[in-house]
Design a protein around this motif. Structure first.
Motif, short mmCIF file in Angstrom:
data_model
loop_
_atom_site.label_atom_id
_atom_site.label_comp_id
_atom_site.label_asym_id
_atom_site.label_seq_id
_atom_site.Cartn_x
_atom_site.Cartn_y
_atom_site.Cartn_z
N SER A 2 -1.91 39.83 11.87
CA SER A 2 -2.69 38.61 11.92
C SER A 2 -3.20 38.27 10.54
O SER A 2 -3.53 39.14 9.74
CB SER A 2 -3.87 38.77 12.88
OG SER A 2 -4.69 39.84 12.45
N TYR A 22 -2.37 29.43 13.24
CA TYR A 22 -3.11 30.48 13.92
C TYR A 22 -4.54 30.06 14.20
O TYR A 22 -5.11 30.40 15.23
CB TYR A 22 -3.09 31.77 13.09
CG TYR A 22 -1.72 32.40 13.01
CD1 TYR A 22 -1.12 32.95 14.14
CD2 TYR A 22 -1.02 32.44 11.80
CE1 TYR A 22 0.15 33.52 14.06
CE2 TYR A 22 0.24 33.02 11.73
CZ TYR A 22 0.81 33.56 12.86
OH TYR A 22 2.05 34.12 12.78
N LEU A 25 -4.36 27.82 17.14
CA LEU A 25 -4.11 28.59 18.35
C LEU A 25 -5.39 29.25 18.87
O LEU A 25 -5.68 29.23 20.07
CB LEU A 25 -3.05 29.66 18.07
CG LEU A 25 -2.64 30.54 19.26
CD1 LEU A 25 -2.04 29.70 20.38
CD2 LEU A 25 -1.66 31.61 18.81
N VAL A 26 -6.19 29.80 17.96
CA VAL A 26 -7.46 30.42 18.36
C VAL A 26 -8.41 29.38 18.93
O VAL A 26 -9.06 29.60 19.97
CB VAL A 26 -8.10 31.14 17.15
CG1 VAL A 26 -9.52 31.59 17.48
CG2 VAL A 26 -7.26 32.34 16.75
N ALA A 28 -7.63 26.54 20.33
CA ALA A 28 -7.12 26.11 21.64
C ALA A 28 -7.42 27.15 22.72
O ALA A 28 -7.80 26.82 23.84
CB ALA A 28 -5.62 25.85 21.56
N CYS A 29 -7.26 28.44 22.38
CA CYS A 29 -7.50 29.50 23.36
C CYS A 29 -8.96 29.54 23.79
O CYS A 29 -9.27 29.76 24.96
CB CYS A 29 -7.09 30.85 22.78
SG CYS A 29 -5.30 31.04 22.61
N PHE A 30 -9.87 29.33 22.84
CA PHE A 30 -11.29 29.38 23.18
C PHE A 30 -11.79 28.08 23.80
O PHE A 30 -12.80 28.08 24.51
CB PHE A 30 -12.12 29.70 21.93
CG PHE A 30 -12.15 31.16 21.59
CD1 PHE A 30 -13.00 32.02 22.26
CD2 PHE A 30 -11.32 31.67 20.61
CE1 PHE A 30 -13.02 33.38 21.96
CE2 PHE A 30 -11.34 33.02 20.30
CZ PHE A 30 -12.20 33.88 20.98
N SER A 31 -11.11 26.96 23.52
CA SER A 31 -11.57 25.68 24.06
C SER A 31 -11.36 25.58 25.57
O SER A 31 -12.17 24.97 26.28
CB SER A 31 -10.86 24.53 23.35
OG SER A 31 -9.46 24.57 23.61
N LEU A 32 -10.28 26.20 26.07
CA LEU A 32 -10.01 26.10 27.51
C LEU A 32 -11.06 26.82 28.35
O LEU A 32 -11.60 26.23 29.31
CB LEU A 32 -8.60 26.65 27.80
CG LEU A 32 -7.46 25.85 27.18
CD1 LEU A 32 -6.12 26.52 27.49
CD2 LEU A 32 -7.45 24.41 27.69
N PRO A 33 -11.45 28.08 28.05
CA PRO A 33 -12.55 28.68 28.81
C PRO A 33 -13.87 27.94 28.64
O PRO A 33 -14.68 27.87 29.58
CB PRO A 33 -12.65 30.11 28.23
CG PRO A 33 -11.31 30.37 27.64
CD PRO A 33 -10.82 29.05 27.14
N GLN A 68 -5.47 29.03 38.63
CA GLN A 68 -4.87 29.98 37.70
C GLN A 68 -3.49 30.40 38.17
O GLN A 68 -2.54 30.46 37.37
CB GLN A 68 -5.78 31.22 37.57
CG GLN A 68 -6.99 31.00 36.70
CD GLN A 68 -7.85 32.25 36.59
OE1 GLN A 68 -7.57 33.26 37.23
NE2 GLN A 68 -8.90 32.18 35.80
N THR A 79 5.96 31.53 29.20
CA THR A 79 5.58 32.94 29.08
C THR A 79 6.81 33.85 29.01
O THR A 79 6.82 34.84 28.28
CB THR A 79 4.69 33.36 30.26
OG1 THR A 79 5.34 33.03 31.49
CG2 THR A 79 3.35 32.64 30.20
#
Length: 206
Positions: A2, A22, A25-26, A28-33, A68, A79
Motif C-alpha cells: 500500500s 487508492y 478507493l478508501v 468510497a469504502c468509508f462513504s458507504l457505511p 447485503q 468480486t
C-alpha cells in the motif's frame, strides 16, 4: 504494498507520491457505511415519531442483511474478477468452499481443520456486533456511533497484537499502520475532551 501517505521525518527526505486512485478507493469504502448509518439513523428517528416507540432492531438488521445478500449476488462478476476466479469455475469454487466449511480437505489442499467452528464463531460475533451497533445507533445517533466504531480499530489492533491467537499467523504491523491508529485515538480524545473536562471537573455531591 500500500502507498505511504506520511512524509518522512528525516531532513531533506523526498515526500513519497500518493496514488489518488487508492485515496479515492478508501474514501468510497468509508462513504458507504457512513451513508448507511445516516439512513438508519433517519429511519429510527422517523419511525419513533410515527409509531410512538423505538423501531425493533431486528427489523432494520433483517432488511440490511437482505440487501447485503442481494448486492453480493449482483456484484459476483466484479468480486470473482478481483479474486481471479472465472465465472465458469464458480460452481467448482463454491463446492470446494462448502467442503472446507464441513471440515473436509478440498482438492486444493487448504487446511480446514478449524471448520465449521471458526466460520460459525465469526457469524455469531458478526451478528452480535451488528446488533450492538444498531442499538448504539438508535440510542446516540450516527455521529456517536461513527466515533465508537472508529475507536474499535486501535482496540482490535491491541487485541490481536498483544493476545495473538494460536490459529492465526503473528501480526506484522508497519509504522504507518501504528501511526494511523495513534491519530485515531488522538481524534477521539480531541472530540471527547469537552465532555471529559465536564465530567472530571464536576463537583462531587455532598
Amino acid at each position: 504494498g500500500s502507498p505511504s501517505i506520511a512524509a518522512s521525518t528525516l531532513p531533506g527526505a523526498a515526500i513519497p507520491s500518493v496514488e489518488l486512485k487508492y485515496v479515492a478507493l478508501v474514501v468510497a469504502c468509508f462513504s458507504l457505511p457512513a451513508l448507511a448509518s445516516i439512513m438508519k439513523d433517519k429511519i429510527f428517528r422517523e419511525e419513533k415519531e410515527r409509531l410512538g416507540k423505538p423501531l425493533d432492531i431486528f427489523v432494520v438488521n433483517s432488511f440490511g442483511s437482505a440487501f447485503q445478500a442481494l448486492f453480493v449476488v449482483l456484484l459476483l462478476p466484479v468480486t470473482t474478477s478481483l479474486a481471479r476466479v472465472p465465472l465458469d469455475q464458480l460452481p467448482d469454487y463454491l463446492t470446494r468452499g462448502s467442503q472446507c466449511l464441513q471440515g473436509l480437505t478440498p482438492a486444493c489442499g487448504t487446511d480446514c481443520s478449524l471448520s465449521p467452528l471458526l466460520p460459525f464463531a465469526y457469524i455469531v460475533m458478526n451478528l452480535l456486533f451488528n446488533v450492538s451497533m444498531l442499538l448504539l445507533l438508535r440510542s446516540i445517533g450516527a455521529v456517536g456511533t461513527t466515533m465508537v466504531s472508529s475507536l474499535l480499530v486501535p482496540l482490535t489492533i491491541a487485541a490481536f497484537t498483544l493476545v495473538p491467537a494460536s490459529f492465526l499467523p503473528p501480526p506484522t504491523l508497519s509504522s504507518n499502520f501504528l501511526l494511523g491508529a495513534f491519530i485515531l485515538v488522538c481524534g477521539q480524545l480531541t472530540f471527547n475532551m469537552p465532555k471529559l473536562k465536564a465530567a472530571f471537573g464536576r463537583p462531587k455531591p455532598a
